[in-house]
Design a protein around this motif. Structure first.
Motif, PDB file in Angstrom:
ATOM      1  N   ALA A  21      17.031  24.650  31.281  1.00 50.48           N
ATOM      2  CA  ALA A  21      16.462  25.514  32.189  1.00 50.48           C
ATOM      3  C   ALA A  21      14.595  25.042  32.159  1.00 50.48           C
ATOM      4  N   ALA A  22      13.796  24.514  31.779  1.00 49.79           N
ATOM      5  CA  ALA A  22      12.125  24.020  32.009  1.00 49.79           C
ATOM      6  C   ALA A  22      12.914  23.860  33.332  1.00 49.79           C
ATOM      7  N   MET A  23      13.761  22.709  33.656  1.00 50.95           N
ATOM      8  CA  MET A  23      14.082  22.233  35.077  1.00 50.95           C
ATOM      9  C   MET A  23      14.716  22.486  36.240  1.00 50.95           C
ATOM     10  N   LYS A  24      14.965  23.455  36.028  1.00 44.55           N
ATOM     11  CA  LYS A  24      15.944  24.289  36.744  1.00 44.55           C
ATOM     12  C   LYS A  24      15.330  25.039  38.115  1.00 44.55           C
ATOM     13  N   THR A  25      15.644  24.716  38.875  1.00 46.91           N
ATOM     14  CA  THR A  25      14.435  26.054  40.326  1.00 46.91           C
ATOM     15  C   THR A  25      15.989  26.263  41.361  1.00 46.91           C
ATOM     16  N   LYS A  26      15.563  26.655  42.437  1.00 48.91           N
ATOM     17  CA  LYS A  26      16.174  27.252  43.204  1.00 48.91           C
ATOM     18  C   LYS A  26      16.595  26.372  43.772  1.00 48.91           C
ATOM     19  N   ARG A  27      16.035  25.418  44.387  1.00 43.58           N
ATOM     20  CA  ARG A  27      16.292  23.825  44.899  1.00 43.58           C
ATOM     21  C   ARG A  27      17.458  23.312  43.926  1.00 43.58           C
ATOM     22  N   TYR A  28      17.593  22.933  43.258  1.00 45.46           N
ATOM     23  CA  TYR A  28      18.204  22.183  42.342  1.00 45.46           C
ATOM     24  C   TYR A  28      19.226  23.172  41.346  1.00 45.46           C
ATOM     25  N   THR A  29      20.248  22.923  41.023  1.00 49.53           N
ATOM     26  CA  THR A  29      21.296  23.721  40.325  1.00 49.53           C
ATOM     27  C   THR A  29      21.311  23.017  39.252  1.00 49.53           C
ATOM     28  N   TRP A  30      21.926  23.521  38.193  1.00 51.36           N
ATOM     29  CA  TRP A  30      22.420  23.244  37.066  1.00 51.36           C
ATOM     30  C   TRP A  30      22.690  21.597  37.499  1.00 51.36           C
ATOM     31  N   THR A  31      24.226  21.789  37.926  1.00 52.10           N
ATOM     32  CA  THR A  31      24.977  20.850  37.551  1.00 52.10           C
ATOM     33  C   THR A  31      24.183  19.691  38.831  1.00 52.10           C
ATOM     34  N   ARG A  32      23.378  19.712  39.457  1.00 50.44           N
ATOM     35  CA  ARG A  32      22.954  18.426  40.107  1.00 50.44           C
ATOM     36  C   ARG A  32      22.217  17.971  38.880  1.00 50.44           C
ATOM     37  N   LEU A  33      21.525  18.328  38.346  1.00 50.24           N
ATOM     38  CA  LEU A  33      20.388  17.826  37.203  1.00 50.24           C
ATOM     39  C   LEU A  33      20.782  16.939  36.851  1.00 50.24           C
ATOM     40  N   GLN A  34      22.404  18.360  36.144  1.00 52.29           N
ATOM     41  CA  GLN A  34      22.923  17.414  34.766  1.00 52.29           C
ATOM     42  C   GLN A  34      23.515  15.991  35.644  1.00 52.29           C
ATOM     43  N   ARG A  35      24.363  16.146  36.893  1.00 50.37           N
ATOM     44  CA  ARG A  35      24.303  14.601  37.428  1.00 50.37           C
ATOM     45  C   ARG A  35      22.850  14.069  37.080  1.00 50.37           C
ATOM     46  N   MET A  36      22.011  14.199  37.698  1.00 43.71           N
ATOM     47  CA  MET A  36      20.562  13.032  37.755  1.00 43.71           C
ATOM     48  C   MET A  36      20.523  12.296  36.272  1.00 43.71           C
ATOM     49  N   CYS A  37      20.559  13.465  35.415  1.00 47.68           N
ATOM     50  CA  CYS A  37      20.376  13.136  34.000  1.00 47.68           C
ATOM     51  C   CYS A  37      21.442  11.892  33.503  1.00 47.68           C
ATOM     52  N   VAL A  38      22.459  12.425  33.850  1.00 50.64           N
ATOM     53  CA  VAL A  38      23.895  11.342  33.777  1.00 50.64           C
ATOM     54  C   VAL A  38      23.206   9.852  34.031  1.00 50.64           C
ATOM     55  N   HIS A  39      22.667  10.314  35.538  1.00 49.80           N
ATOM     56  CA  HIS A  39      22.432   8.476  35.923  1.00 49.80           C
ATOM     57  C   HIS A  39      21.141   8.646  35.781  1.00 49.80           C
ATOM     58  N   ILE A  40      20.433   8.632  35.360  1.00 49.64           N
ATOM     59  CA  ILE A  40      19.054   8.535  34.054  1.00 49.64           C
ATOM     60  C   ILE A  40      19.329   7.411  32.660  1.00 49.64           C
ATOM     61  N   PHE A  41      20.649   8.428  31.759  1.00 48.59           N
ATOM     62  CA  PHE A  41      21.104   8.023  30.595  1.00 48.59           C
ATOM     63  C   PHE A  41      21.555   6.804  30.923  1.00 48.59           C
ATOM     64  N   THR A  42      22.435   6.019  32.145  1.00 50.10           N
ATOM     65  CA  THR A  42      23.216   5.252  31.932  1.00 50.10           C
ATOM     66  C   THR A  42      22.648   3.684  33.264  1.00 50.10           C
ATOM     67  N   HIS A  43      21.199   4.340  33.463  1.00 49.69           N
ATOM     68  CA  HIS A  43      20.669   3.178  34.197  1.00 49.69           C
ATOM     69  C   HIS A  43      21.469   3.185  36.107  1.00 49.69           C
ATOM     70  N   THR A  44      22.082   3.813  35.959  1.00 54.11           N
ATOM     71  CA  THR A  44      22.590   4.262  37.435  1.00 54.11           C
ATOM     72  C   THR A  44      21.404   3.692  38.839  1.00 54.11           C
ATOM     73  N   LEU A  45      21.487   2.830  39.415  1.00 57.29           N
ATOM     74  CA  LEU A  45      20.021   2.647  40.232  1.00 57.29           C
ATOM     75  C   LEU A  45      20.502   2.568  41.442  1.00 57.29           C
ATOM     76  N   LYS A  46      20.588   3.166  42.207  1.00 54.48           N
ATOM     77  CA  LYS A  46      20.436   3.834  43.362  1.00 54.48           C
ATOM     78  C   LYS A  46      21.362   2.373  44.802  1.00 54.48           C
ATOM     79  N   GLY A  47      20.982   1.616  44.790  1.00 62.79           N
ATOM     80  CA  GLY A  47      21.669   0.621  45.279  1.00 62.79           C
ATOM     81  C   GLY A  47      23.473   0.531  44.546  1.00 62.79           C
ATOM     82  N   LYS A  48      23.772   0.926  43.587  1.00 62.41           N
ATOM     83  CA  LYS A  48      24.191   0.096  42.873  1.00 62.41           C
ATOM     84  C   LYS A  48      26.028   1.408  42.899  1.00 62.41           C
TER      85      LYS A  48
END
Length: 402
Positions: A295-322
């Motif tokens: 709720a604190a992260m949500k903005t007009k530009r960043y949808t809930w879905t997009r933010l959650q996907r970022m959270c998944v990639h942080i949690f799984t340590h998925t780097l841009k090059g991978k």
């Protein structure tokens, strides 16, 4: 044997999915229904309520003949990449058709939309950029751009999640000149994101999950919306692993990952861009729950879905090059099948363009490690010894045969 493919998440498998499978089989004249299903983490950036193995078994008991896994590198992506991975795998398996749910159940608007956008791709991309520069999210920008180019009464409504995905499914098939043919059926009853349970027997997976979690993982409130086989599967999962999965159970671990990483390390994570790593750090310090954090992260530009996907990639340590951008899937991971699915697989196996993985220990090539890491991290939500048991399931147990 004619095969129809479905792109699914089954989170969990419910009455609407039974209807989708049955009508897809009837409308396409298919002998076999093949489901390509997301693994532990889903397209909207959520952990699945139960493991992919449990969901595959529910699907097989509910009318699906063959279940394969959509790799993490496609399953946790925006619609375009999600669709590319899904439809490519169904094409690999020799499916004659694929069928998806949409708002009005007609395939013509999807085909028309693809053709018009293909002819106006430069203008479409420019319109999207203009809308995003004005502060809109990507889905909103794409919808506005689409309406500005396709100016007729039969315009496809790209504010609807099923239509967004459907347009991408059709585009993948047509753009790549695949032999697989697109079909659609009308979605009935609850909408994709509908959170309330109605008096009808069909509810959205979102509403079903919400009801289960609000009732402390009790299944009785959703009994009328899921097949008996799904209820048995969920009960078995609870008795085996002692809990169902949601983001809250992972919050302490996600919070640790965010706070223990430097800003530079966070910036290397896939989808983290435009300096949003600063916001992740700041909000993680303050939030006590995952829902508060979002709720604190949500903005007009960043949808809930997009933010959650970022959270998944942080949690799984998925780097841009991978992560995959332009590649197609390089393997088919088999999760389960019934006798009809087994018979179909025998007829197409020799012609598959990529390796078929039925047991992970026999396949250790490059590309699948991202899936393995996601499965291991997903298991971390469970207490021991169930955590180790689910991790072991990934490597040693055979596929499900019904």
């Amino acid at each position: 044997m004619k095969a129809c493919g479905l792109v699914v998440e089954y989170n969990p498998f419910h009455n609407g999915h039974v209807l989708h499978a049955r009508e897809s089989r009837e409308n396409t004249g298919a002998d076999v229904v093949v489901a390509v299903m997301s693994g532990p983490f889903l397209q909207r950036g959520e952990p699945a309520i139960v493991s992919k193995w449990a969901r595959a078994e529910m699907a097989l008991r509910g009318g699906i003949d063959l279940v394969i896994e959509l790799p993490y590198a496609f399953a946790t992506q925006k619609a375009e990449i999600f669709a590319k991975g899904s439809i490519s795998l169904l094409e690999y398996l020799g499916c004659d058709s694929f069928c998806f749910g949409s708002e009005d159940g007609r395939i013509e608007p999807f085909i028309t939309a693809h053709k018009i956008l293909s002819d106006n791709s430069v203008a479409f991309d420019a319109a999207i950029k203009s809308a995003m520069d004005a502060g809109n999210s990507y889905p909103t920008s794409a919808s506005l751009a689409f309406k500005s180019i396709i100016q007729n009464d039969d315009v496809l409504d790209l504010t609807k999640p099923n239509n967004i995905l459907g347009k991408e499914y059709v585009s993948v098939a047509l753009k790549n000149s695949f032999s697989i043919q697109p079909y659609t059926i009308q979605r009935v009853a609850a909408g994709y994101h509908e959170t309330q349970l109605s008096s009808e027997s069909i509810a959205s997976a979102t509403g079903i999950r919400k009801a289960i979690m609000e009732q402390k993982q009790e299944l009785e409130p959703v009994a009328g919306y899921i097949p008996q086989s799904t209820r048995i599967g969920l009960e078995h999962y609870l008795s085996t692993y002692r809990t169902l999965h949601d983001w809250e159970m992972y919050w302490p671990m996600l919070k640790y990952r965010i706070l223990s990483s430097s800003l530079m390390e966070l910036a290397e994570i896939y989808e983290i861009e435009e300096g949003i790593e600063h916001r992740f750090k700041e909000m993680a310090k303050q939030a006590t729950t995952f829902s508060d954090f979002m709720a604190a992260m949500k903005t007009k530009r960043y949808t809930w879905t997009r933010l959650q996907r970022m959270c998944v990639h942080i949690f799984t340590h998925t780097l841009k090059g991978k992560m995959i951008h332009n590649d197609l899937p390089s393997y088919i991971r088999l999760l389960g099948m019934n006798a009809r699915g087994q018979e179909y697989l025998r007829t197409v196996k020799k012609d598959l363009p990529v390796p078929l993985i039925s047991k992970l220990s026999a396949y250790q090539k490059h590309g699948i490690e991202t899936d393995l890491r996601a499965a291991q991290v997903y298991a971390l939500g469970l207490p021991e010894p169930y955590q180790a048991s689910l991790m072991k399931r990934e490597y040693e147990s055979p596929i499900i045969i019904k």
